[in-house]
Design a protein around this motif. Structure first.
Motif, mmCIF file in Angstrom:
data_model
loop_
_atom_site.group_PDB
_atom_site.id
_atom_site.type_symbol
_atom_site.label_atom_id
_atom_site.label_comp_id
_atom_site.label_asym_id
_atom_site.label_seq_id
_atom_site.Cartn_x
_atom_site.Cartn_y
_atom_site.Cartn_z
ATOM 1 N N VAL A 183 0.855 -1.193 0.000
ATOM 2 C CA VAL A 183 0.000 0.000 0.000
ATOM 3 C C VAL A 183 0.888 1.240 0.000
ATOM 4 C CG1 VAL A 183 -1.703 1.316 1.308
ATOM 5 C CG2 VAL A 183 -1.907 -1.182 1.139
ATOM 6 N N LEU A 184 0.700 2.064 -1.008
ATOM 7 C CA LEU A 184 1.504 3.277 -1.177
ATOM 8 C C LEU A 184 0.798 4.538 -0.722
ATOM 9 C CD1 LEU A 184 2.819 2.433 -4.763
ATOM 10 C CD2 LEU A 184 3.946 1.982 -2.567
ATOM 11 N N GLY A 185 -0.528 4.513 -0.717
ATOM 12 C CA GLY A 185 -1.287 5.691 -0.307
ATOM 13 C C GLY A 185 -2.764 5.402 -0.350
ATOM 14 N N GLY A 186 -3.561 6.335 0.163
ATOM 15 C CA GLY A 186 -5.005 6.154 0.179
ATOM 16 C C GLY A 186 -5.735 7.476 0.046
ATOM 17 N N ARG A 187 -6.930 7.402 -0.531
ATOM 18 C CA ARG A 187 -7.756 8.605 -0.704
ATOM 19 C C ARG A 187 -9.218 8.203 -0.510
ATOM 20 N NH1 ARG A 187 -10.365 10.951 -5.103
ATOM 21 N NH2 ARG A 187 -9.538 9.293 -6.441
ATOM 22 N N ARG A 188 -9.915 8.945 0.339
ATOM 23 C CA ARG A 188 -11.330 8.673 0.605
ATOM 24 C C ARG A 188 -12.186 9.580 -0.270
ATOM 25 N NH1 ARG A 188 -14.366 4.647 3.272
ATOM 26 N NH2 ARG A 188 -16.302 5.537 4.056
ATOM 27 N N SER A 189 -13.086 8.973 -1.046
ATOM 28 C CA SER A 189 -13.932 9.765 -1.939
ATOM 29 C C SER A 189 -15.233 9.017 -2.197
ATOM 30 C CB SER A 189 -13.211 10.023 -3.272
ATOM 31 O OG SER A 189 -14.035 10.703 -4.168
ATOM 32 N N GLY A 190 -16.347 9.727 -2.062
ATOM 33 C CA GLY A 190 -17.645 9.122 -2.348
ATOM 34 C C GLY A 190 -17.978 7.943 -1.467
ATOM 35 N N GLY A 191 -17.506 7.975 -0.220
ATOM 36 C CA GLY A 191 -17.820 6.898 0.717
ATOM 37 C C GLY A 191 -16.950 5.670 0.564
ATOM 38 N N GLU A 192 -15.896 5.750 -0.270
ATOM 39 C CA GLU A 192 -15.018 4.607 -0.457
ATOM 40 C C GLU A 192 -13.555 5.038 -0.453
ATOM 41 O OE1 GLU A 192 -17.200 1.163 -2.979
ATOM 42 O OE2 GLU A 192 -16.483 2.853 -4.183
ATOM 43 N N TRP A 193 -12.720 4.087 -0.129
ATOM 44 C CA TRP A 193 -11.283 4.309 -0.184
ATOM 45 C C TRP A 193 -10.734 3.874 -1.533
ATOM 46 C CZ3 TRP A 193 -8.224 6.771 3.216
ATOM 47 C CH2 TRP A 193 -8.690 6.935 4.530
ATOM 48 N N GLN A 194 -9.847 4.680 -2.061
ATOM 49 C CA GLN A 194 -9.044 4.293 -3.217
ATOM 50 C C GLN A 194 -7.625 4.073 -2.701
ATOM 51 O OE1 GLN A 194 -10.446 3.970 -6.326
ATOM 52 N NE2 GLN A 194 -12.415 4.550 -5.409
ATOM 53 N N LEU A 195 -7.211 2.815 -2.644
ATOM 54 C CA LEU A 195 -5.885 2.481 -2.150
ATOM 55 C C LEU A 195 -4.940 2.260 -3.321
ATOM 56 C CD1 LEU A 195 -6.738 -0.056 0.716
ATOM 57 C CD2 LEU A 195 -6.179 2.370 0.940
ATOM 58 N N ALA A 196 -3.888 3.050 -3.367
ATOM 59 C CA ALA A 196 -2.857 2.861 -4.385
ATOM 60 C C ALA A 196 -1.892 1.798 -3.893
ATOM 61 C CB ALA A 196 -2.128 4.166 -4.644
ATOM 62 N N THR A 197 -1.730 0.721 -4.658
ATOM 63 C CA THR A 197 -0.815 -0.356 -4.286
ATOM 64 C C THR A 197 0.098 -0.680 -5.467
ATOM 65 O OG1 THR A 197 -1.929 -2.392 -5.037
ATOM 66 C CG2 THR A 197 -2.814 -1.319 -3.066
ATOM 67 N N THR A 198 1.145 -1.445 -5.185
ATOM 68 C CA THR A 198 2.054 -1.853 -6.248
ATOM 69 C C THR A 198 1.418 -2.875 -7.180
ATOM 70 O OG1 THR A 198 3.004 -3.440 -4.680
ATOM 71 C CG2 THR A 198 4.168 -1.352 -4.976
ATOM 72 N N GLY A 200 -1.785 -2.247 -8.251
ATOM 73 C CA GLY A 200 -2.878 -1.495 -8.843
ATOM 74 C C GLY A 200 -3.747 -0.839 -7.786
ATOM 75 N N THR A 201 -4.801 -0.177 -8.221
ATOM 76 C CA THR A 201 -5.709 0.517 -7.319
ATOM 77 C C THR A 201 -6.770 -0.433 -6.799
ATOM 78 O OG1 THR A 201 -5.370 2.605 -8.471
ATOM 79 C CG2 THR A 201 -7.327 2.433 -7.092
ATOM 80 N N VAL A 202 -6.993 -0.390 -5.498
ATOM 81 C CA VAL A 202 -7.997 -1.230 -4.851
ATOM 82 C C VAL A 202 -9.025 -0.325 -4.187
ATOM 83 C CG1 VAL A 202 -8.420 -2.900 -3.012
ATOM 84 C CG2 VAL A 202 -6.411 -3.147 -4.485
ATOM 85 N N THR A 203 -10.298 -0.604 -4.418
ATOM 86 C CA THR A 203 -11.392 0.187 -3.855
ATOM 87 C C THR A 203 -12.084 -0.610 -2.752
ATOM 88 O OG1 THR A 203 -11.767 1.265 -5.981
ATOM 89 C CG2 THR A 203 -13.543 1.398 -4.370
ATOM 90 N N ALA A 204 -12.311 0.035 -1.597
ATOM 91 C CA ALA A 204 -12.955 -0.646 -0.477
ATOM 92 C C ALA A 204 -13.697 0.360 0.392
ATOM 93 C CB ALA A 204 -11.934 -1.404 0.361
ATOM 94 N N GLY A 205 -14.767 -0.109 1.010
ATOM 95 C CA GLY A 205 -15.525 0.758 1.904
ATOM 96 C C GLY A 205 -14.856 0.931 3.259
ATOM 97 N N LEU A 206 -14.287 -0.143 3.778
ATOM 98 C CA LEU A 206 -13.613 -0.126 5.074
ATOM 99 C C LEU A 206 -12.192 -0.618 4.904
ATOM 100 C CD1 LEU A 206 -13.720 0.054 8.245
ATOM 101 C CD2 LEU A 206 -14.425 -2.357 8.214
ATOM 102 N N VAL A 207 -11.245 0.100 5.475
ATOM 103 C CA VAL A 207 -9.847 -0.306 5.452
ATOM 104 C C VAL A 207 -9.421 -0.682 6.868
ATOM 105 C CG1 VAL A 207 -7.461 0.460 5.095
ATOM 106 C CG2 VAL A 207 -9.234 1.073 3.439
ATOM 107 N N ILE A 208 -8.797 -1.842 7.011
ATOM 108 C CA ILE A 208 -8.285 -2.284 8.308
ATOM 109 C C ILE A 208 -6.773 -2.433 8.185
ATOM 110 C CG2 ILE A 208 -8.393 -4.008 10.139
ATOM 111 C CD1 ILE A 208 -11.127 -4.832 9.121
ATOM 112 N N ASN A 209 -6.061 -1.658 8.961
ATOM 113 C CA ASN A 209 -4.604 -1.681 8.955
ATOM 114 C C ASN A 209 -4.107 -2.703 9.960
ATOM 115 O OD1 ASN A 209 -1.853 -1.210 9.238
ATOM 116 N ND2 ASN A 209 -2.071 0.908 9.940
#
Length: 465
Positions: A183-198, A200-209
């Motif tokens: 995971v390289l970064g994250g952005r919350r938009s429209g009720g979902e997370w856009q996670l930038a990873t090596t 590709g981009t992964v979209t999820a409603g809840l992120v658990i670290n």
């Protein structure tokens, strides 16, 4: 070789779990069985490649956990859940029991308070033993032992099959594993997370670290800040030959200090005898080197406890890192408005507490999915000394690793299926291949031929014919 895990499920996920250590695997299982669409993001080529790859493999009761703490609650629930699911998942349990032993008058003076703590923590089946009684239970103990108490509920487990089983059940019920997906970064938009990873981009409603040794860094990458700091703590171990296992039936524990649980001597689920761990602070989060002086000190301590240990050979030494923080307790926090939960600071009790942590986080999330009515229950192959091994069954294709009695069929199975091994280390954790007395001296060549072109991280450099 390219990453063989699936790329991305169209439409995104309900939950993205960052980190495929034992806690991440338990989280993936809990949320999948609760009806969520789950993806697990792991930066390494294989699962259990961080803090979870090296531990003492003890299923703790929580008798010495901080009274009233979240850690205690998670250990107790995790302990109960392990007993509840282990038969269906095929997970081993060696019912050893433990003895907390005092070797000095100062340690003897600390025993009553520790027993009171155990009782307060709900571990009520403990009972004191004199030095003579301890030696009657464990005849190989040094005559220097003064007193102690027995904790019957402390047991030995396979440190890796549990996490593999949790994740395999999640995958069998619809979860997705992405390896080499840092995971390289994250952005919350429209009720979902856009996670930038090596990967590709992964979209999820809840992120658990649940990133373990990198939990605070993932915090910063996803949310822009972190509320805790990882302070790695190294533990070195010495593993004795299988002949030494007969020297101790119980898990032999010291009187713990404020800093560490101390040096443990116990059998392993694989039939060896283990001495360790140390507790050494360091800055490096990636490398856990062993050093000769420390290992010799561990061996001396082992023979002080079990004098006959001096006559047995060492099979292996290893070291692991625990994700400590600036505070002793677990660092679990839910920020549900942005859909983010941090599960950090899970130190040496993570294996015992994993299922309890997952249940706690599931309650924190308050998810509204419908639990699976008839989930699939895969069974893990047995690689412990407790129960039938594959070499005892017909059609195994021959024994490949004679030290650990690993068959060709076991290796082939570990290289296939929904979670194939991605590295030799991953293959070791699935089968014990090359982990015996010769440490792969006799079987590595054949293993390299068998795995050629099948591991993401190959054993051999590619040939240029």
């Amino acid at each position: 070789m390219q990453n063989r895990d699936p790329a991305e499920v169209p439409g995104g996920y309900d939950v993205a779990v960052i980190g495929a250590g034992v806690v991440g695997c338990a989280l993936a299982r809990a949320f999948t069985l609760a009806g969520a669409k789950v993806v697990v993001l792991e930066k390494a080529v294989d699962v259990l490649d961080g803090a979870s790859k090296a531990n003492s493999a003890i299923l703790h009761t929580g008798f010495d956990a901080p009274e009233g703490s979240l850690e205690l609650a998670c250990i107790r629930e995790g302990y109960a859940l392990y007993h509840e699911v282990r038969d269906r998942l095929g997970l081993p349990l060696v019912r050893a029991g433990a003895m907390v032993l005092a070797w000095t008058e100062e340690e003897v003076a600390g025993l009553p308070a520790l027993m009171e703590q155990a009782m307060a923590n709900g571990v009520t089946d403990i009972h004191p033993v004199s030095g003579a009684e301890a030696r009657a239970l464990e005849p190989e103990l040094s005559a220097r032992v003064l007193a102690g108490f027995r904790v019957p509920g402390e047991h030995l487990v396979d440190p890796w099959s549990a996490a593999h089983g949790y994740l395999l059940q999640a995958l069998a019920n619809g979860a997705v594993l992405l390896r080499q997906a840092e995971v390289l970064g994250g952005r919350r938009s429209g009720g979902e997370w856009q996670l930038a990873t090596t990967a590709g981009t992964v979209t999820a409603g809840l992120v658990i670290n649940a990133a373990g040794l990198w939990g605070d860094e993932v915090d910063r990458r996803v949310t822009g800040e972190s509320w805790f700091t990882i302070k790695p703590r190294k533990g070195q171990f010495v593993v004795y030959d299988k002949t030494a296992a007969a020297l101790a039936g119980h898990i032999l524990l010291p009187v713990p200090t404020k800093i560490t649980k101390g040096i443990v001597v116990c059998r392993t689920a694989f039939g060896n005898l283990l001495v360790g761990p140390t507790a050494e602070e360091q800055e490096d989060r990636e490398h856990a080197a062993v050093d000769r002086d420390t290992l010799q000190a561990l061996m001396r301590r082992g023979t002080e406890i079990l004098p006959a240990l001096a006559g047995h050979e060492v099979t292996a030494v290893y070291a692991g890192l625990r994700p400590g923080t600036e505070e002793k307790h677990y660092r679990i926090r839910a920020d549900l408005a942005p859909g983010y939960i941090c599960v950090g600071g899970i130190r040496s009790t993570g294996l015992s507490a994993a299922l309890g942590i997952a249940a706690h986080v599931l309650r924190l999330a308050g998810r509204g999915e419908r639990p699976l009515s008839d989930p699939v229950w895969p069974r893990m192959p047995n690689i412990s000394v407790d129960g039938t091994r594959d070499w005892q069954c017909p059609g195994h294709g021959g024994i490949l690793c004679h030290c650990e009695l690993v068959t060709r069929r076991e290796v082939e199975a570990a290289l296939s299926g929904p979670m194939p091994a991605g590295s030799l280390a991953g293959l070791k954790r699935r089968t014990r291949v090359t982990m015996g007395r010769c440490q792969g001296f006799y079987c590595s060549a054949e293993l390299a031929r068998l795995t050629e072109g099948r591991l993401t991280q190959p054993m051999l450099e590619p040939r240029h014919d």
